[in-house]
Design a protein around this motif. Structure first.
Motif, PDB file in Angstrom:
ATOM      1  N   ASP A 154      -3.838   9.739 -12.976  1.00 52.32           N
ATOM      2  CA  ASP A 154      -3.498   8.417 -12.449  1.00 52.32           C
ATOM      3  C   ASP A 154      -3.705   7.311 -13.480  1.00 52.32           C
ATOM      4  OD1 ASP A 154      -2.845   9.448  -9.932  1.00 52.32           O
ATOM      5  OD2 ASP A 154      -4.924   9.332  -9.242  1.00 52.32           O
ATOM      6  N   ARG A 184      -3.577  -0.375  -6.610  1.00 58.61           N
ATOM      7  CA  ARG A 184      -4.294  -0.658  -5.358  1.00 58.61           C
ATOM      8  C   ARG A 184      -5.736  -1.050  -5.641  1.00 58.61           C
ATOM      9  NH1 ARG A 184      -1.470   4.034  -3.487  1.00 58.61           N
ATOM     10  NH2 ARG A 184      -3.383   5.282  -3.476  1.00 58.61           N
ATOM     11  N   LEU A 185      -6.341  -0.404  -6.650  1.00 61.89           N
ATOM     12  CA  LEU A 185      -7.714  -0.753  -7.024  1.00 61.89           C
ATOM     13  C   LEU A 185      -7.780  -2.186  -7.531  1.00 61.89           C
ATOM     14  CD1 LEU A 185     -10.680   0.042  -7.603  1.00 61.89           C
ATOM     15  CD2 LEU A 185      -9.912   0.850  -9.851  1.00 61.89           C
ATOM     16  N   SER A 235       0.809  -1.207   0.000  1.00 60.73           N
ATOM     17  CA  SER A 235       0.000   0.000   0.000  1.00 60.73           C
ATOM     18  C   SER A 235       0.849   1.267   0.000  1.00 60.73           C
ATOM     19  CB  SER A 235      -0.930   0.011   1.224  1.00 60.73           C
ATOM     20  OG  SER A 235      -0.170  -0.043   2.420  1.00 60.73           O
ATOM     21  N   SER A 254     -13.764   4.326  -1.737  1.00 62.06           N
ATOM     22  CA  SER A 254     -12.703   5.240  -1.296  1.00 62.06           C
ATOM     23  C   SER A 254     -11.534   5.227  -2.271  1.00 62.06           C
ATOM     24  CB  SER A 254     -12.221   4.846   0.102  1.00 62.06           C
ATOM     25  OG  SER A 254     -13.257   5.002   1.053  1.00 62.06           O
ATOM     26  N   LEU A 255     -11.171   4.042  -2.752  1.00 57.01           N
ATOM     27  CA  LEU A 255     -10.078   3.949  -3.715  1.00 57.01           C
ATOM     28  C   LEU A 255     -10.432   4.681  -5.012  1.00 57.01           C
ATOM     29  CD1 LEU A 255      -9.015   0.223  -3.225  1.00 57.01           C
ATOM     30  CD2 LEU A 255      -7.644   2.234  -2.674  1.00 57.01           C
ATOM     31  N   GLY A 288     -10.444   8.522  -4.941  1.00 60.22           N
ATOM     32  CA  GLY A 288      -9.133   9.164  -4.944  1.00 60.22           C
ATOM     33  C   GLY A 288      -8.415   9.146  -6.278  1.00 60.22           C
ATOM     34  N   ILE A 289      -8.975   8.454  -7.276  1.00 58.46           N
ATOM     35  CA  ILE A 289      -8.299   8.350  -8.571  1.00 58.46           C
ATOM     36  C   ILE A 289      -8.593   9.580  -9.428  1.00 58.46           C
ATOM     37  CG2 ILE A 289      -8.185   7.044 -10.742  1.00 58.46           C
ATOM     38  CD1 ILE A 289      -8.608   4.510  -9.138  1.00 58.46           C
ATOM     39  N   GLN A 290      -7.533  10.161  -9.980  1.00 55.11           N
ATOM     40  CA  GLN A 290      -7.614  11.343 -10.833  1.00 55.11           C
ATOM     41  C   GLN A 290      -7.286  10.966 -12.278  1.00 55.11           C
ATOM     42  OE1 GLN A 290      -8.644  14.229  -9.435  1.00 55.11           O
ATOM     43  NE2 GLN A 290      -8.765  13.094  -7.492  1.00 55.11           N
ATOM     44  N   HIS A 329       0.661   2.147  -6.999  1.00 57.07           N
ATOM     45  CA  HIS A 329      -0.060   3.215  -7.669  1.00 57.07           C
ATOM     46  C   HIS A 329      -1.559   3.070  -7.381  1.00 57.07           C
ATOM     47  CE1 HIS A 329      -1.708   5.539 -11.072  1.00 57.07           C
ATOM     48  NE2 HIS A 329      -0.578   6.212 -10.980  1.00 57.07           N
ATOM     49  N   PRO A 330      -2.349   4.173  -7.434  1.00 64.63           N
ATOM     50  CA  PRO A 330      -3.791   4.079  -7.144  1.00 64.63           C
ATOM     51  C   PRO A 330      -4.522   3.011  -7.951  1.00 64.63           C
ATOM     52  CG  PRO A 330      -3.147   6.374  -7.208  1.00 64.63           C
ATOM     53  CD  PRO A 330      -1.923   5.576  -7.608  1.00 64.63           C
ATOM     54  N   VAL A 331      -4.200   2.875  -9.251  1.00 60.94           N
ATOM     55  CA  VAL A 331      -4.888   1.866 -10.062  1.00 60.94           C
ATOM     56  C   VAL A 331      -4.439   0.467  -9.660  1.00 60.94           C
ATOM     57  CG1 VAL A 331      -5.403   1.089 -12.402  1.00 60.94           C
ATOM     58  CG2 VAL A 331      -5.100   3.521 -11.954  1.00 60.94           C
TER      59      VAL A 331
END
Length: 298
Positions: free
Chosen positions: A102, A65-66, A57, A93-94, A97-99, A61-63
């Motif tokens: 990302d 983690r998704l 974690s 929540s994940l 937070g993704i932009q 990267h955010p993706v």
């Protein structure tokens, strides 16, 4: 969207090409490293071990983690599966937070450009991941692009609007008033009463939308007010073999068949008749390569 449009163009080839490109780059870097001194190599290995020791974690990267979370949440997903409240909160929540950055998106990309054509604007689909349990992908719509009214049978779907403004109209079947109009009375294919769940514009950034097998707006239509992108997580994904095929609908105002069922006057604008239809001929969805960060274990 259904397999009639997405599965054929979901871009596994693009995903594999991306992996090959990354691998070639890594091999080149390894060759360069052979010219370094032994001490520098030892230092690099020590740094690498430190990075490996970090919790996933902390470095993912955010993706990534998704994807990792989806593998856990949808591990046993089948038709009708609904994640637990804690799991829904985790994925929401994940996604919240993704932009756009990302996932490698910018508004200047060509598939967001206004299209001058007599046909409906072409929609682009960026495939990120798909397995039997879930799928992750991004729909990119130019201005006035439309994903027509369609369903998600036995599925839970998370939709995150990444950029732009989109009009969403969604329905759930009116189970408390299960009215069905006999085709012999209307000279049309069977129509069924549905309740309007959402009929409004959404502008990014905004919270993740969630629909469920029986509620939350399981049948929806997306219309791009401006160029926009939607990150979708479907669990489980469409599967003709398992009976989860995409069905398209035309919606009619309640007053079209008013004698079929009694609805209070003040409720008539909150219901509509949905009629099954073939996939719209002007619906064109094409695949493009996902250019965001590399996904490990994809």
């Amino acid at each position: 969207m259904g397999r009639a449009t997405v599965a054929d163009i979901k871009g596994k080839g693009f995903s594999e090409l991306d992996k090959e490109t990354k691998t070639n780059t890594e091999d080149t870097n390894k060759n360069k490293n052979t010219t370094s001194s032994d001490s520098r190599g030892k230092k690099s290995r020590r740094q690498q071990r430190k990075m490996t020791a970090l919790p996933a974690s902390a470095v993912a990267h955010p993706v990534q983690r998704l994807l990792n979370a989806c593998k856990d949440v949808f591990a046993s997903a089948g038709t009708g599966f609904v994640p637990s409240p804690d799991q829904i909160q985790q994925l929401s929540s994940l996604l919240d937070g993704i932009q756009p950055a990302d996932v490698g998106l910018t508004p200047q990309m060509p598939f967001f450009s206004r299209q001058v054509t007599r046909r409906a604007p072409i929609i682009t689909y960026l495939h990120i991941h798909e397995c039997e349990r879930f799928s992750i992908g991004i729909f990119c719509l130019p201005p006035y692009g439309v994903l027509p009214l369609h369903n998600h049978p036995g599925m839970t779907v998370f939709s995150k609007l990444l950029l732009g403004t989109m009009h969403i109209k969604s329905y759930d079947w009116a189970v408390d008033v299960p009215a069905v109009v006999d085709p012999s009375q209307t000279q049309h294919p069977e129509v069924r009463l549905a309740k309007v769940k959402v009929d409004s514009d959404l502008t990014a950034p905004c919270k993740t939308s969630i629909l469920y097998p029986a509620d939350g707006g399981n049948m929806h239509c997306f219309t791009a007010v401006t160029a926009c992108a939607v990150l979708d997580v479907l669990g489980p994904p469409y599967s003709d073999r398992e009976g989860r095929h995409c069905t398209y609908y035309t919606d009619h105002p309640f007053t079209r068949f008013p004698a079929a069922v009694s609805v209070p006057e003040e409720e008539k604008d909150k219901v509509a008749w949905l009629q099954e239809r073939e996939k719209p001929e002007d619906l064109v969805v094409v695949g493009a390569r996902y250019t965001g960060p590399e996904i490990i274990g994809n």
